[in-house]
Design a protein around this motif. Structure first.
Motif, PDB file in Angstrom:
ATOM      1  N   VAL A 138      -3.727  10.549   8.274  1.00 27.56           N
ATOM      2  CA  VAL A 138      -4.337  11.908   8.015  1.00 27.56           C
ATOM      3  C   VAL A 138      -5.173  12.509   9.319  1.00 27.56           C
ATOM      4  CG1 VAL A 138      -6.003  13.304   6.719  1.00 27.56           C
ATOM      5  CG2 VAL A 138      -4.306  11.826   5.527  1.00 27.56           C
ATOM      6  N   SER A 139      -5.855  11.512   9.719  1.00 25.60           N
ATOM      7  CA  SER A 139      -6.614  11.716  10.808  1.00 25.60           C
ATOM      8  C   SER A 139      -6.040  11.981  12.329  1.00 25.60           C
ATOM      9  CB  SER A 139      -7.692  10.738  11.110  1.00 25.60           C
ATOM     10  OG  SER A 139      -7.123   9.492  11.384  1.00 25.60           O
ATOM     11  N   THR A 140      -4.830  11.363  12.400  1.00 22.70           N
ATOM     12  CA  THR A 140      -4.100  11.708  13.416  1.00 22.70           C
ATOM     13  C   THR A 140      -3.653  12.867  13.739  1.00 22.70           C
ATOM     14  OG1 THR A 140      -3.310   9.111  13.441  1.00 22.70           O
ATOM     15  CG2 THR A 140      -2.046  10.778  14.692  1.00 22.70           C
ATOM     16  N   VAL A 141      -3.139  13.546  12.227  1.00 24.96           N
ATOM     17  CA  VAL A 141      -2.659  14.927  12.369  1.00 24.96           C
ATOM     18  C   VAL A 141      -3.611  15.914  12.554  1.00 24.96           C
ATOM     19  CG1 VAL A 141      -1.595  16.701  10.672  1.00 24.96           C
ATOM     20  CG2 VAL A 141      -0.768  14.196  10.794  1.00 24.96           C
ATOM     21  N   LEU A 142      -4.770  15.565  11.837  1.00 25.28           N
ATOM     22  CA  LEU A 142      -6.158  16.421  12.180  1.00 25.28           C
ATOM     23  C   LEU A 142      -6.514  16.490  13.592  1.00 25.28           C
ATOM     24  CD1 LEU A 142      -8.218  18.316  10.328  1.00 25.28           C
ATOM     25  CD2 LEU A 142      -9.545  16.032  10.347  1.00 25.28           C
ATOM     26  N   GLY A 143      -6.370  15.545  14.176  1.00 23.58           N
ATOM     27  CA  GLY A 143      -6.823  15.522  15.530  1.00 23.58           C
ATOM     28  C   GLY A 143      -6.079  16.196  16.484  1.00 23.58           C
ATOM     29  N   GLY A 144      -4.682  16.406  16.236  1.00 23.07           N
ATOM     30  CA  GLY A 144      -3.477  17.190  17.005  1.00 23.07           C
ATOM     31  C   GLY A 144      -3.662  18.732  16.714  1.00 23.07           C
ATOM     32  N   LEU A 145      -4.079  18.879  15.370  1.00 22.79           N
ATOM     33  CA  LEU A 145      -4.210  20.192  14.839  1.00 22.79           C
ATOM     34  C   LEU A 145      -5.246  20.997  15.343  1.00 22.79           C
ATOM     35  CD1 LEU A 145      -2.697  21.945  12.724  1.00 22.79           C
ATOM     36  CD2 LEU A 145      -4.267  21.471  11.028  1.00 22.79           C
ATOM     37  N   GLY A 146      -6.268  20.620  15.927  1.00 16.13           N
ATOM     38  CA  GLY A 146      -7.533  21.199  16.060  1.00 16.13           C
ATOM     39  C   GLY A 146      -6.963  21.522  17.928  1.00 16.13           C
ATOM     40  N   VAL A 147      -6.722  20.657  18.437  1.00 14.15           N
ATOM     41  CA  VAL A 147      -6.330  21.045  19.825  1.00 14.15           C
ATOM     42  C   VAL A 147      -5.022  22.117  19.824  1.00 14.15           C
ATOM     43  CG1 VAL A 147      -5.081  20.084  22.097  1.00 14.15           C
ATOM     44  CG2 VAL A 147      -7.067  18.914  21.053  1.00 14.15           C
ATOM     45  N   ALA A 148      -4.041  21.966  19.084  1.00 10.26           N
ATOM     46  CA  ALA A 148      -3.089  22.869  19.023  1.00 10.26           C
ATOM     47  C   ALA A 148      -3.477  24.367  18.813  1.00 10.26           C
ATOM     48  CB  ALA A 148      -2.130  22.605  17.825  1.00 10.26           C
ATOM     49  N   VAL A 150       4.111  12.356  15.513  1.00  8.83           N
ATOM     50  CA  VAL A 150       4.702  10.887  15.766  1.00  8.83           C
ATOM     51  C   VAL A 150       3.696   9.723  15.249  1.00  8.83           C
ATOM     52  CG1 VAL A 150       5.376   9.296  17.628  1.00  8.83           C
ATOM     53  CG2 VAL A 150       6.193  11.834  17.629  1.00  8.83           C
ATOM     54  N   GLY A 151       2.678  10.021  15.854  1.00  8.38           N
ATOM     55  CA  GLY A 151       1.531   8.863  15.564  1.00  8.38           C
ATOM     56  C   GLY A 151       1.220   8.765  14.049  1.00  8.38           C
ATOM     57  N   SER A 152       1.092   9.786  13.177  1.00 11.00           N
ATOM     58  CA  SER A 152       1.067   9.666  11.878  1.00 11.00           C
ATOM     59  C   SER A 152       2.188   8.837  11.251  1.00 11.00           C
ATOM     60  CB  SER A 152       0.795  11.000  11.264  1.00 11.00           C
ATOM     61  OG  SER A 152       2.130  11.764  11.422  1.00 11.00           O
ATOM     62  N   VAL A 153       3.254   8.916  11.659  1.00 12.11           N
ATOM     63  CA  VAL A 153       4.518   8.201  11.104  1.00 12.11           C
ATOM     64  C   VAL A 153       4.430   6.807  11.577  1.00 12.11           C
ATOM     65  CG1 VAL A 153       6.922   7.847  11.045  1.00 12.11           C
ATOM     66  CG2 VAL A 153       5.877  10.320  11.051  1.00 12.11           C
ATOM     67  N   LEU A 154       4.114   6.371  12.884  1.00 12.61           N
ATOM     68  CA  LEU A 154       4.000   4.936  13.304  1.00 12.61           C
ATOM     69  C   LEU A 154       3.332   4.000  12.484  1.00 12.61           C
ATOM     70  CD1 LEU A 154       4.458   5.743  17.288  1.00 12.61           C
ATOM     71  CD2 LEU A 154       6.044   4.752  15.725  1.00 12.61           C
ATOM     72  N   CYS A 155       1.955   4.571  11.989  1.00 15.09           N
ATOM     73  CA  CYS A 155       1.192   3.593  11.410  1.00 15.09           C
ATOM     74  C   CYS A 155       1.562   3.239  10.074  1.00 15.09           C
ATOM     75  CB  CYS A 155      -0.207   4.056  11.551  1.00 15.09           C
ATOM     76  SG  CYS A 155      -0.203   5.604  10.301  1.00 15.09           S
ATOM     77  N   LEU A 156       2.489   3.799   9.791  1.00 18.18           N
ATOM     78  CA  LEU A 156       2.858   3.438   8.160  1.00 18.18           C
ATOM     79  C   LEU A 156       3.416   2.048   7.920  1.00 18.18           C
ATOM     80  CD1 LEU A 156       4.308   6.941   7.011  1.00 18.18           C
ATOM     81  CD2 LEU A 156       2.058   6.090   6.766  1.00 18.18           C
ATOM     82  N   PRO A 157       4.317   1.739   8.791  1.00 18.42           N
ATOM     83  CA  PRO A 157       4.934   0.391   8.591  1.00 18.42           C
ATOM     84  C   PRO A 157       3.913  -0.679   8.747  1.00 18.42           C
ATOM     85  CG  PRO A 157       6.412   1.663  10.332  1.00 18.42           C
ATOM     86  CD  PRO A 157       5.143   2.617   9.969  1.00 18.42           C
ATOM     87  N   VAL A 158       3.045  -0.426   9.474  1.00 21.38           N
ATOM     88  CA  VAL A 158       1.792  -1.514   9.685  1.00 21.38           C
ATOM     89  C   VAL A 158       1.188  -1.600   8.379  1.00 21.38           C
ATOM     90  CG1 VAL A 158      -0.216  -2.498  11.022  1.00 21.38           C
ATOM     91  CG2 VAL A 158       1.682  -1.449  12.140  1.00 21.38           C
ATOM     92  N   LEU A 159       0.726  -0.596   7.810  1.00 28.46           N
ATOM     93  CA  LEU A 159      -0.015  -0.443   6.754  1.00 28.46           C
ATOM     94  C   LEU A 159       0.856  -1.046   5.422  1.00 28.46           C
ATOM     95  CD1 LEU A 159      -1.860   2.821   6.951  1.00 28.46           C
ATOM     96  CD2 LEU A 159      -2.743   0.748   7.533  1.00 28.46           C
ATOM     97  N   ARG A 160       1.973  -0.702   5.381  1.00 29.26           N
ATOM     98  CA  ARG A 160       2.903  -1.365   4.400  1.00 29.26           C
ATOM     99  C   ARG A 160       2.941  -2.774   4.694  1.00 29.26           C
ATOM    100  NH1 ARG A 160       6.689   3.576   5.317  1.00 29.26           N
ATOM    101  NH2 ARG A 160       6.397   5.190   3.915  1.00 29.26           N
ATOM    102  N   ALA A 161       3.006  -3.313   5.847  1.00 28.31           N
ATOM    103  CA  ALA A 161       3.193  -4.780   6.113  1.00 28.31           C
ATOM    104  C   ALA A 161       1.890  -5.250   5.569  1.00 28.31           C
ATOM    105  CB  ALA A 161       3.349  -5.197   7.485  1.00 28.31           C
ATOM    106  N   LEU A 162       0.780  -4.684   6.081  1.00 29.41           N
ATOM    107  CA  LEU A 162      -0.492  -5.338   5.226  1.00 29.41           C
ATOM    108  C   LEU A 162      -0.622  -5.536   3.661  1.00 29.41           C
ATOM    109  CD1 LEU A 162      -2.907  -3.872   7.988  1.00 29.41           C
ATOM    110  CD2 LEU A 162      -1.887  -6.058   7.909  1.00 29.41           C
ATOM    111  N   GLU A 163       0.048  -4.392   3.195  1.00 29.99           N
ATOM    112  CA  GLU A 163       0.045  -4.274   1.730  1.00 29.99           C
ATOM    113  C   GLU A 163       1.001  -5.374   1.231  1.00 29.99           C
ATOM    114  OE1 GLU A 163       1.293  -1.213  -1.782  1.00 29.99           O
ATOM    115  OE2 GLU A 163       1.911  -0.725   0.281  1.00 29.99           O
ATOM    116  N   LYS A 164       2.024  -5.570   1.934  1.00 31.01           N
ATOM    117  CA  LYS A 164       2.906  -6.786   1.428  1.00 31.01           C
ATOM    118  C   LYS A 164       2.290  -8.170   1.723  1.00 31.01           C
ATOM    119  CE  LYS A 164       7.191  -4.342   2.299  1.00 31.01           C
ATOM    120  NZ  LYS A 164       8.657  -4.278   3.015  1.00 31.01           N
ATOM    121  N   THR A 165       1.713  -8.356   2.761  1.00 33.43           N
ATOM    122  CA  THR A 165       0.884  -9.367   2.987  1.00 33.43           C
ATOM    123  C   THR A 165      -0.239  -9.781   1.911  1.00 33.43           C
ATOM    124  OG1 THR A 165       1.149  -9.105   5.361  1.00 33.43           O
ATOM    125  CG2 THR A 165      -0.799 -10.781   4.575  1.00 33.43           C
TER     126      THR A 165
END
Length: 411
Positions: free
Chosen positions: A75-85, A168-183
Motif C-alpha cells: 500500500v505504501s509503495t503505491v501511495l509513494g508513487g501516486l503522489g509524485v505522479a 511493480v514494487g507493490s507486486v514484488l513484495c508479495l511473494p516474500v510476505l507469503r513466504a514468511l507466512e508459510k514459515t
C-alpha cells in the motif's frame, strides 16, 4: 523461500520506493524552468516530502513495534508513487506541496516495516541489510534518469507515467510476505536478540545521522543546478551530477557492508565521515568537470555508513527495533529537509557556493559524535528459536517483533 531470493525481491522493491525520494529532487530543475520557482520555493517542495516523511516514520516504527502490519509494504509503495505522479499536473504551488507530501507519507509508511522484514528475511545479516539498502540507493540513482527521460520529453504534464515503478514494487513484495507466512505456519521462526538499550549511543548516532542528512539533502536539492554553474553545461550536466550523487551511494552501501565484515561498524562509519569532509570541500570549491569526481567521493563517503547505522540503531535499541529503524531512516532526515529552505534563501541572497560551503562542517560533526561510541554486541543471525520464545506458545505476548511478524502475517 531462500534467503538470497527474499533479499533480492525486497531490494528491488526498495528501489521502486526510493526512486520517488530521488524523483522529488530530480523534478526541482523542471519546476524552476516551467514555473519560475525561486531557489527557496523549489527547496520547499523537497521539504514538504522529506519533513512529513521523516516525522511520520518513527510513528510507523512505533506502530510496528506493537503489531505486524505487512500490508503497509504494497500500500505504501503505491501511495509513494501516486503522489509524485500527480505533482506535475497542477500549476498550483500548494497542490504541488500536497502531492509530494502524500508521496512522503507513502515512503514513511514503507521504511520501518520493510527494514523489519529485511531483518527477518536476512536473519540479522549485515550483508543482507546492506543489499536491501543497496536497492534503495539504486532507486535514488535511477530517479534523475527516469525523470529526465519522462519529463524532459513532454514536460511536467507527463508525471503520471512515473507511477509505473510503484506498481511493480507493490507486486514484488508479495511473494516474500507469503513466504514468511508459510514459515510461520511451519513452526520454526527467527528470534530477535534481547539486550539492554544503550540510549546514549543511540542519541549520538541519531545526531550524527542528522548531520549526514543535512549534507545529502542539501546537495541532492541543489547539486544539479550547481554543477551546471560550475561546468557551464546545460540540463544534461545537472542530471549527470545528480545521477553520480545517487549512484555513488549505491556503491558506498555495498562497500560499507563489506568493510563491516573486516572491521567493526563504528570504526568504518567514523573513518568514512572523516574522508567525506575533504570530498564535500572538493565538490564545492573545485571548478570544472573535476566536480563529478568529488561528487562521487562524497556520495560513497555518505553512504558507507547508511546500512551500518540502521543495524547499529537496531542493536543499540534491541527492545524497540521498529522505533530505532523509524528514527534512523526517518526523523533524523527531517533536519536535512529543514535546512533546505535556509540553503535556498542564502543562495538567493548571495550564491549557491556560499550557501553550500557550511555543509563541509556536517560530516566533521558526525565524526566527532562517533568518537568513543561502543560497538554493540553483534546479534545472532536470527535463525533459530530460543527456549524463552518458542513459536508453539499459544500467546504472542512478549515475543520479539520478528517472531510476532512471522506469526501474524496474513495478507
Amino acid at each position: 523461500m531462500p534467503r538470497n531470493r527474499s533479499i533480492v525481491l525486497l531490494s528491488v522493491g526498495h528501489a521502486c520506493v526510493d526512486v520517488y525520494q530521488g524523483a522529488v529532487a530530480s523534478l526541482v530543475p523542471f519546476f524552476v524552468a516551467e514555473r519560475a520557482y525561486t531557489y527557496a520555493a523549489a527547496s520547499g517542495i523537497v521539504l514538504a516530502a522529506s519533513l512529513l516523511s521523516s516525522v511520520a516514520q518513527p510513528v510507523f516504527g512505533a506502530l510496528t513495534d506493537r503489531r505486524a502490519v505487512p500490508w503497509l509494504l504494497p500500500v505504501s509503495t503505491v501511495l509513494g508513487g501516486l503522489g509524485v505522479a500527480l505533482s506535475g499536473l497542477s500549476g498550483s504551488y500548494p497542490l504541488t506541496l500536497l502531492f509530494v507530501a502524500v508521496s512522503g507519507i507513502g515512503v514513511a509508511a514503507y521504511h520501518p516495516e520493510s527494514a523489519r522484514v529485511a531483518r527477518l528475511a536476512g536473519r540479522g545479516s549485515h550483508s543482507a541489510m546492506g543489499w536491501f539498502s543497496f536497492g534503495g540507493n539504486v532507486g535514488f540513482a535511477v530517479a534523475p534518469l527516469m525523470v529526465a527521460t519522462v519529463v524532459a520529453t513532454g514536460g511536467l504534464r507527463l508525471t503520471p507515467l512515473l507511477v509505473a515503478p510503484a506498481l511493480v514494487g507493490s507486486v514484488l513484495c508479495l511473494p516474500v510476505l507469503r513466504a514468511l507466512e508459510k514459515t510461520a505456519a511451519a513452526g520454526p521462526g527467527a528470534a530477535a536478540v534481547k539486550g539492554t538499550d544503550d540510549k546514549v549511543s543511540f542519541v549520538k548516532l541519531s545526531l550524527a545521522v542528522v548531520c549526514r542528512s543535512i549534507v545529502f539533502v542539501g546537495l541532492s536539492t541543489f547539486i544539479s543546478l550547481y554543477a551546471r554553474q560550475r561546468t557551464g553545461g546545460g540540463t544534461t550536466a545537472g542530471t549527470a551530477a545528480l545521477f553520480v550523487l545517487y549512484l555513488g551511494g549505491a556503491a558506498g552501501t555495498v562497500l560499507g557492508s563489506r568493510l563491516a565484515n573486516r572491521w567493526d561498524r563504528v570504526t568504518v562509519v567514523r573513518m568514512s565521515y572523516l574522508i567525506t569532509v575533504g570530498a564535500v570541500a572538493g565538490t564545492i570549491f573545485v571548478p570544472g568537470p573535476s566536480i563529478y569526481l568529488f561528487i562521487a567521493l562524497t556520495s560513497v563517503g555518505l553512504y558507507v555508513p547508511f546500512s551500518l547505522q540502521v543495524t547499529l540503531a537496531q542493536d543499540y535499541l534491541p527492545s524497540r527495533v521498529g522505533t530505532a529503524s523509524g528514527v534512523t531512516l526517518g526523523l533524523t532526515v527531517s533536519a536535512g529537509g529543514l535546512a533546505g529552505p535556509l540553503i535556498g534563501s542564502i543562495a538567493d541572497a548571495a550564491s549557491l557556493r556560499t550557501a553550500l560551503a557550511p555543509l563541509i562542517l556536517m560530516p566533521a560533526l558526525s565524526w566527532l559524535l562517533y568518537r568513543g561510541m561502543p560497538e554493540p554486541a553483534t546479534p545472532n543471525h536470527l535463525g533459530g528459536p530460543t527456549p524463552a520464545t518458542r513459536l508453539d506458545d499459544q500467546s504472542s505476548e512478549g515475543l520479539p517483533y520478528e517472531r510476532r511478524l512471522a506469526r501474524k502475517i496474513n495478507l
